[in-house]
Design a protein around this motif. Sequence first.
Motif, PDB file in Angstrom:
ATOM      1  N   PRO A  15       0.833  -1.215   0.000  1.00 38.89           N
ATOM      2  CA  PRO A  15       0.000   0.000   0.000  1.00 38.89           C
ATOM      3  C   PRO A  15       0.868   1.266   0.000  1.00 38.89           C
ATOM      4  O   PRO A  15       1.973   1.280   0.554  1.00 38.89           O
ATOM      5  CB  PRO A  15      -0.792  -0.112   1.293  1.00 38.89           C
ATOM      6  N   ALA A  16       0.354   2.308  -0.616  1.00 39.32           N
ATOM      7  CA  ALA A  16       1.093   3.561  -0.756  1.00 39.32           C
ATOM      8  C   ALA A  16       1.524   4.128   0.597  1.00 39.32           C
ATOM      9  O   ALA A  16       2.638   4.638   0.726  1.00 39.32           O
ATOM     10  CB  ALA A  16       0.241   4.578  -1.508  1.00 39.32           C
ATOM     11  N   GLY A  17       0.675   4.032   1.598  1.00 41.27           N
ATOM     12  CA  GLY A  17       1.010   4.555   2.925  1.00 41.27           C
ATOM     13  C   GLY A  17       2.206   3.848   3.539  1.00 41.27           C
ATOM     14  O   GLY A  17       3.068   4.485   4.151  1.00 41.27           O
ATOM     15  N   ALA A  19       4.518   2.242   1.800  1.00 46.57           N
ATOM     16  CA  ALA A  19       5.682   2.589   0.978  1.00 46.57           C
ATOM     17  C   ALA A  19       6.260   3.940   1.410  1.00 46.57           C
ATOM     18  O   ALA A  19       7.482   4.094   1.494  1.00 46.57           O
ATOM     19  CB  ALA A  19       5.283   2.627  -0.493  1.00 46.57           C
ATOM     20  N   LYS A  20       5.387   4.875   1.715  1.00 52.27           N
ATOM     21  CA  LYS A  20       5.857   6.192   2.162  1.00 52.27           C
ATOM     22  C   LYS A  20       6.595   6.067   3.496  1.00 52.27           C
ATOM     23  O   LYS A  20       7.652   6.672   3.699  1.00 52.27           O
ATOM     24  CB  LYS A  20       4.678   7.148   2.297  1.00 52.27           C
ATOM     25  N   ARG A  21       6.037   5.268   4.416  1.00 51.61           N
ATOM     26  CA  ARG A  21       6.689   5.062   5.715  1.00 51.61           C
ATOM     27  C   ARG A  21       8.050   4.404   5.539  1.00 51.61           C
ATOM     28  O   ARG A  21       9.011   4.745   6.237  1.00 51.61           O
ATOM     29  CB  ARG A  21       5.792   4.231   6.628  1.00 51.61           C
ATOM     30  N   VAL A  22       8.138   3.443   4.619  1.00 53.46           N
ATOM     31  CA  VAL A  22       9.407   2.754   4.351  1.00 53.46           C
ATOM     32  C   VAL A  22      10.432   3.746   3.823  1.00 53.46           C
ATOM     33  O   VAL A  22      11.585   3.775   4.277  1.00 53.46           O
ATOM     34  CB  VAL A  22       9.198   1.579   3.359  1.00 53.46           C
ATOM     35  N   ARG A  23      10.034   4.581   2.864  1.00 54.18           N
ATOM     36  CA  ARG A  23      10.963   5.576   2.313  1.00 54.18           C
ATOM     37  C   ARG A  23      11.428   6.560   3.386  1.00 54.18           C
ATOM     38  O   ARG A  23      12.603   6.922   3.443  1.00 54.18           O
ATOM     39  CB  ARG A  23      10.313   6.320   1.143  1.00 54.18           C
ATOM     40  N   THR A  24      10.486   6.972   4.252  1.00 52.10           N
ATOM     41  CA  THR A  24      10.837   7.897   5.334  1.00 52.10           C
ATOM     42  C   THR A  24      11.830   7.249   6.290  1.00 52.10           C
ATOM     43  O   THR A  24      12.818   7.873   6.696  1.00 52.10           O
ATOM     44  CB  THR A  24       9.567   8.339   6.092  1.00 52.10           C
ATOM     45  N   LEU A  25      11.572   6.004   6.658  1.00 52.60           N
ATOM     46  CA  LEU A  25      12.506   5.278   7.539  1.00 52.60           C
ATOM     47  C   LEU A  25      13.872   5.140   6.884  1.00 52.60           C
ATOM     48  O   LEU A  25      14.902   5.306   7.543  1.00 52.60           O
ATOM     49  CB  LEU A  25      11.961   3.883   7.843  1.00 52.60           C
TER      50      LEU A  25
END
Length: 85
Positions: A15-17, A19-25
């Motif tokens: 899910p996009a959410g 994926a965003k958390r993964v990129r931020t981490l």
Amino acid sequence: MAETEKTVRQSVSIPAGIAKRVRTLAKTRKTSANRVLVDSIEAGLHSKEAEKERFFSLVRRLTEASDPAERDRLKEKLARMTFGS
């Protein structure tokens, strides 16, 4: 993951959410999104294995317990692990 361990390319949809958390981490840790995903998967697998070991440990203790109060307490713990609170 060990350096000598063979890697396999695997495509997954997330899910996009997430994926965003993964990129931020990844940005926070100054590493790649792939490394964050691998670390998270490994942690999840270890967690599931530990949960399984705790469950079977309780089952073993239940079968060995002779005190009715202890058996009831262990049954309650197993029920919470299995069905939630």
